[in-house]
Scaffold this motif. Sequence first.
Motif, PDB file in Angstrom:
ATOM      1  N   VAL A 120       7.823  22.606  -9.229  1.00  0.00           N
ATOM      2  CA  VAL A 120       8.268  22.573 -10.651  1.00  0.00           C
ATOM      3  C   VAL A 120       7.937  21.259 -11.322  1.00  0.00           C
ATOM      4  O   VAL A 120       8.286  20.272 -10.781  1.00  0.00           O
ATOM      5  N   MET A 121       7.134  21.136 -12.422  1.00  0.00           N
ATOM      6  CA  MET A 121       6.835  19.965 -13.036  1.00  0.00           C
ATOM      7  C   MET A 121       8.122  19.365 -13.846  1.00  0.00           C
ATOM      8  O   MET A 121       8.955  20.035 -14.378  1.00  0.00           O
ATOM      9  N   ALA A 122       8.535  18.104 -13.349  1.00  0.00           N
ATOM     10  CA  ALA A 122       9.649  17.312 -13.855  1.00  0.00           C
ATOM     11  C   ALA A 122       9.193  16.480 -15.132  1.00  0.00           C
ATOM     12  O   ALA A 122       8.036  16.158 -15.217  1.00  0.00           O
ATOM     13  N   ASN A 123       9.946  16.281 -16.230  1.00  0.00           N
ATOM     14  CA  ASN A 123       9.593  15.411 -17.195  1.00  0.00           C
ATOM     15  C   ASN A 123      10.133  13.899 -16.915  1.00  0.00           C
ATOM     16  O   ASN A 123      11.099  13.243 -16.847  1.00  0.00           O
ATOM     17  N   VAL A 124       9.025  13.166 -16.223  1.00  0.00           N
ATOM     18  CA  VAL A 124       9.307  11.854 -15.884  1.00  0.00           C
ATOM     19  C   VAL A 124       8.115  10.907 -16.782  1.00  0.00           C
ATOM     20  O   VAL A 124       7.041  11.417 -16.958  1.00  0.00           O
ATOM     21  N   THR A 125       8.609   9.848 -17.034  1.00  0.00           N
ATOM     22  CA  THR A 125       7.603   9.078 -17.774  1.00  0.00           C
ATOM     23  C   THR A 125       7.517   7.477 -16.972  1.00  0.00           C
ATOM     24  O   THR A 125       8.361   7.260 -16.182  1.00  0.00           O
ATOM     25  N   TYR A 126       6.466   6.736 -17.296  1.00  0.00           N
ATOM     26  CA  TYR A 126       6.239   5.481 -16.901  1.00  0.00           C
ATOM     27  C   TYR A 126       5.632   4.835 -18.190  1.00  0.00           C
ATOM     28  O   TYR A 126       4.716   5.186 -18.713  1.00  0.00           O
ATOM     29  N   ILE A 158       3.875  12.682 -10.402  1.00  0.00           N
ATOM     30  CA  ILE A 158       4.152  11.892  -9.007  1.00  0.00           C
ATOM     31  C   ILE A 158       3.445  12.545  -7.900  1.00  0.00           C
ATOM     32  O   ILE A 158       3.839  13.521  -7.819  1.00  0.00           O
ATOM     33  N   GLN A 159       2.503  11.816  -7.416  1.00  0.00           N
ATOM     34  CA  GLN A 159       1.715  12.581  -6.284  1.00  0.00           C
ATOM     35  C   GLN A 159       2.605  12.339  -4.939  1.00  0.00           C
ATOM     36  O   GLN A 159       2.562  13.272  -4.198  1.00  0.00           O
ATOM     37  N   SER A 196      -2.170  12.876 -19.233  1.00  0.00           N
ATOM     38  CA  SER A 196      -3.644  12.851 -20.203  1.00  0.00           C
ATOM     39  C   SER A 196      -4.814  11.974 -19.754  1.00  0.00           C
ATOM     40  O   SER A 196      -5.649  12.194 -19.985  1.00  0.00           O
ATOM     41  N   GLU A 197      -4.350  11.189 -18.271  1.00  0.00           N
ATOM     42  CA  GLU A 197      -5.609  10.903 -17.854  1.00  0.00           C
ATOM     43  C   GLU A 197      -5.377  10.995 -16.285  1.00  0.00           C
ATOM     44  O   GLU A 197      -4.892   9.891 -15.601  1.00  0.00           O
ATOM     45  N   PRO A 198      -5.516  12.094 -15.809  1.00  0.00           N
ATOM     46  CA  PRO A 198      -5.516  12.454 -14.529  1.00  0.00           C
ATOM     47  C   PRO A 198      -6.508  11.475 -13.336  1.00  0.00           C
ATOM     48  O   PRO A 198      -6.110  11.503 -12.188  1.00  0.00           O
ATOM     49  N   ASP A 199      -7.168  11.044 -13.862  1.00  0.00           N
ATOM     50  CA  ASP A 199      -8.463  10.259 -13.120  1.00  0.00           C
ATOM     51  C   ASP A 199      -7.862   8.787 -12.864  1.00  0.00           C
ATOM     52  O   ASP A 199      -8.329   8.032 -11.914  1.00  0.00           O
ATOM     53  N   ASN A 200      -6.630   8.358 -13.650  1.00  0.00           N
ATOM     54  CA  ASN A 200      -6.327   6.925 -13.789  1.00  0.00           C
ATOM     55  C   ASN A 200      -5.103   6.940 -12.900  1.00  0.00           C
ATOM     56  O   ASN A 200      -3.931   7.000 -13.104  1.00  0.00           O
ATOM     57  N   GLU A 201      -5.238   6.969 -11.384  1.00  0.00           N
ATOM     58  CA  GLU A 201      -4.142   6.670 -10.724  1.00  0.00           C
ATOM     59  C   GLU A 201      -3.434   5.475 -10.482  1.00  0.00           C
ATOM     60  O   GLU A 201      -4.266   4.473 -10.555  1.00  0.00           O
ATOM     61  N   GLN A 202      -2.155   5.177 -10.391  1.00  0.00           N
ATOM     62  CA  GLN A 202      -1.422   4.046 -10.279  1.00  0.00           C
ATOM     63  C   GLN A 202      -0.644   4.002  -9.270  1.00  0.00           C
ATOM     64  O   GLN A 202       0.178   5.114  -9.016  1.00  0.00           O
ATOM     65  N   GLU A 203      -0.185   3.046  -8.619  1.00  0.00           N
ATOM     66  CA  GLU A 203       0.798   2.583  -7.547  1.00  0.00           C
ATOM     67  C   GLU A 203       1.932   1.704  -8.217  1.00  0.00           C
ATOM     68  O   GLU A 203       1.493   0.604  -8.923  1.00  0.00           O
ATOM     69  N   VAL A 204       3.099   2.261  -8.557  1.00  0.00           N
ATOM     70  CA  VAL A 204       4.086   1.719  -9.430  1.00  0.00           C
ATOM     71  C   VAL A 204       5.625   1.620  -8.707  1.00  0.00           C
ATOM     72  O   VAL A 204       5.626   2.393  -7.746  1.00  0.00           O
ATOM     73  N   THR A 238       7.591   2.657  -3.686  1.00  0.00           N
ATOM     74  CA  THR A 238       6.416   2.647  -4.624  1.00  0.00           C
ATOM     75  C   THR A 238       6.135   4.155  -4.907  1.00  0.00           C
ATOM     76  O   THR A 238       6.267   4.931  -3.838  1.00  0.00           O
ATOM     77  N   ALA A 239       5.506   4.663  -5.895  1.00  0.00           N
ATOM     78  CA  ALA A 239       4.968   5.892  -6.103  1.00  0.00           C
ATOM     79  C   ALA A 239       3.768   5.915  -6.543  1.00  0.00           C
ATOM     80  O   ALA A 239       3.260   4.940  -7.477  1.00  0.00           O
ATOM     81  N   ARG A 240       2.775   6.746  -6.085  1.00  0.00           N
ATOM     82  CA  ARG A 240       1.677   7.036  -6.555  1.00  0.00           C
ATOM     83  C   ARG A 240       1.614   8.091  -7.628  1.00  0.00           C
ATOM     84  O   ARG A 240       2.030   9.248  -7.539  1.00  0.00           O
ATOM     85  N   ILE A 241       1.177   7.667  -8.820  1.00  0.00           N
ATOM     86  CA  ILE A 241       1.456   8.546 -10.212  1.00  0.00           C
ATOM     87  C   ILE A 241       0.022   8.497 -10.909  1.00  0.00           C
ATOM     88  O   ILE A 241      -1.073   7.866 -10.675  1.00  0.00           O
ATOM     89  N   TYR A 242      -0.028   9.785 -11.863  1.00  0.00           N
ATOM     90  CA  TYR A 242      -1.150   9.480 -12.686  1.00  0.00           C
ATOM     91  C   TYR A 242      -0.530  10.042 -13.967  1.00  0.00           C
ATOM     92  O   TYR A 242       0.364  11.022 -14.016  1.00  0.00           O
TER      93      TYR A 242
END
Length: 59
Positions: free
Chosen positions: A14-20, A27-28, A43-51, A36-40
């Motif tokens: 289930v998709m949760a409403n999470v923001t960064y 959250i991948q 609106s930009e699924p190709d732009n992955e980040q580790e936060v 840390t979490a691997r996220i994207y």
Amino acid sequence: MNKQRAQQIAASPVMANVTYNGVQIYIQNVDEASETARIYSLSEPDNEQEVSVSSLIEH
């Protein structure tokens, strides 16, 4: 957000409403050791980040 909740969200179908930084994200996976979490951005699924899990906000 704590790492346990982030892991629950990452594992859930289930998709949760999470923001960064005010942007809705997906959250991948979560790295327990570094807390840390691997996220994207939805609106930009190709732009992955580790936060930091603590920088994620669930609404």
